[in-house]
Design an enzyme around this catalytic site. Structure first.
Site, PDB file in Angstrom:
ATOM      1  N   ALA A 271       8.611 -10.814 -51.020  1.00  0.00           N
ATOM      2  CA  ALA A 271       7.482  -9.739 -51.519  1.00  0.00           C
ATOM      3  C   ALA A 271       7.513  -8.729 -52.388  1.00  0.00           C
ATOM      4  CB  ALA A 271       6.716  -9.346 -49.999  1.00  0.00           C
ATOM      5  N   GLY A 272       8.667  -7.893 -52.028  1.00  0.00           N
ATOM      6  CA  GLY A 272       8.827  -6.701 -52.970  1.00  0.00           C
ATOM      7  C   GLY A 272       8.857  -7.326 -54.244  1.00  0.00           C
ATOM      8  N   ASP A 273       9.779  -8.087 -54.595  1.00  0.00           N
ATOM      9  CA  ASP A 273      10.004  -8.479 -55.884  1.00  0.00           C
ATOM     10  C   ASP A 273       9.242  -9.277 -56.320  1.00  0.00           C
ATOM     11  OD1 ASP A 273      12.354  -8.260 -54.615  1.00  0.00           O
ATOM     12  OD2 ASP A 273      12.680 -10.083 -54.537  1.00  0.00           O
TER      13      ASP A 273
HETATM   14  O1  RIB Z   1      14.277  -9.769 -52.319  1.00  0.00           O
HETATM   15  C1  RIB Z   1      14.814 -10.663 -52.067  1.00  0.00           C
HETATM   16  C2  RIB Z   1      16.049 -11.612 -52.224  1.00  0.00           C
HETATM   17  O2  RIB Z   1      16.831 -10.756 -51.606  1.00  0.00           O
HETATM   18  C3  RIB Z   1      17.054 -12.639 -51.987  1.00  0.00           C
HETATM   19  O3  RIB Z   1      16.015 -13.599 -53.063  1.00  0.00           O
HETATM   20  C4  RIB Z   1      18.424 -12.611 -52.099  1.00  0.00           C
HETATM   21  O4  RIB Z   1      18.439 -13.399 -52.279  1.00  0.00           O
HETATM   22  C5  RIB Z   1      18.344 -10.569 -52.131  1.00  0.00           C
HETATM   23  O5  RIB Z   1      18.294 -10.547 -53.246  1.00  0.00           O
END
Ligand code: RIB
Length: 304
Positions: free
Chosen positions: A250-252
């Site tokens: 979600a943060g990504d």
């Molecule tokens: O932020 C989630 C991610 O953290 C995952 O996709 C995992 O690969 C780690 O990098």
């Protein structure tokens, strides 16, 4: 289209659903198992590309089965991957993820090739760096690459955004090169020593980041929303309420979408609302990159 450069990690996520997390030493029977594309850097790059942005991604993959299918996947997502390095002697990064009934996750990463991303890999991509006004990175790849980007961005008037995940202590030189930092509450506490509980503690943490030289700060606070202290807006932006299935990435998704909005010259508040919508949609689906919404989904999703 605006150009965004993302530098960071790429993992293959091994995801297992479970009612609850096991205690140390305990074996429990879980539920469904999935293999997804992941890694904080790649998740952010894909999130931005799905929202119709011109995205270049720099990472290091193993020249193995996972690495080859990842390259194919990036190509299908329309991401410029000419500076991705394939490493013959390392494995593609892997993350083992468990997701409980509340949609919370626990993640362990085997960095593999991500740990070998080097300053030279980035220098070799100078053409891509020169073309992008917006650069987004995280802390899942070596710190010297982040230091290099901070220094490069300061000297070349680029807008560098650091999502400091997973958190680690940073040298002052990194802060001085940051246009924006986007930590969550735990990352903020590790970086500033301030436990984030409310607006007052958020302001205290912002002050520390600003004293170190960061120009703008957004502290994401899960379902509470995000505290924003940026050039023309200060205050909380509330999150959108949804039924959480899996909060992984979600943060990504928030960071990838935020960059799209900022590169598109949206106001700070509108950019954070846009990113919060994308992040909220992402938690309604399983997986990291599988959950990043397209522009169409973002425009048509019906929130409660
Ligand atoms: O932020 C989630 C991610 O953290 C995952 O996709 C995992 O690969 C780690 O990098």
């Amino acid at each position: 289209m605006n150009k965004i450069l993302v530098v960071g990690s790429s993992n293959t996520d091994m995801v297992l659903k479970t009612e609850r997390f096991p205690k140390p030493g305990e074996t429990i029977i879980g539920g469904e198992f999935f293999i997804f594309q992941g890694g904080k850097g790649a998740n952010q790059a894909v999130a931005a590309a799905r929202l119709a942005c011109d995205v270049t991604f720099i990472c290091r993959l193993g020249e193995d089965t996972f690495g080859k299918s990842t390259i194919e996947h990036f190509t299908n997502e329309g991401i410029n991957i000419r500076s991705v390095v394939m490493d013959k002697n390392a494995s593609t990064g892997v993350a083992v993820i468990t997701v409980n009934a509340q949609g919370e996750n626990s993640i362990v990463v085997a960095s593999g090739a991500n740990a070998l991303l080097s300053v030279d890999d980035i220098k070799n991509a100078s053409e891509d760096l020169d073309k992008s006004d917006w650069i987004l990175t995280q802390l899942e790849t070596p710190l010297d690459t982040v230091e290099y980007l901070a220094n490069y961005s300061r000297n070349n008037h680029k807008n560098l955004v650091l999502n400091p995940a997973p958190a680690m202590v940073l040298p002052d030189s990194v802060y001085e090169g940051l246009f924006l930092i986007t930590p969550n509450e735990t990352e903020t506490e590790l970086l500033t020593g301030i436990a984030i509980t409310d607006e007052i503690s958020s302001k205290q943490a912002v002050e520390i980041f600003k004293r170190k030289g960061v120009q703008n700060v957004i502290i994401t606070q899960g379902s509470r929303g995000a505290y924003v202290d940026c050039s023309e807006f200060t205050g909380f932006v509330e999150s959108f309420k949804v039924n959480a299935i899996d909060t992984t990435a979600a943060g990504d998704v928030f960071n990838g979408a935020l960059l799209v909005a900022l590169a598109d010259s949206k106001s700070w508040k509108d950019a954070v609302v846009f990113a919060s919508k994308a992040a909220a949609i992402s938690v309604t689906k399983m997986g990291a990159q599988t959950s990043a919404p397209t522009k169409m989904e973002l425009d048509t999703f019906l929130f409660d």
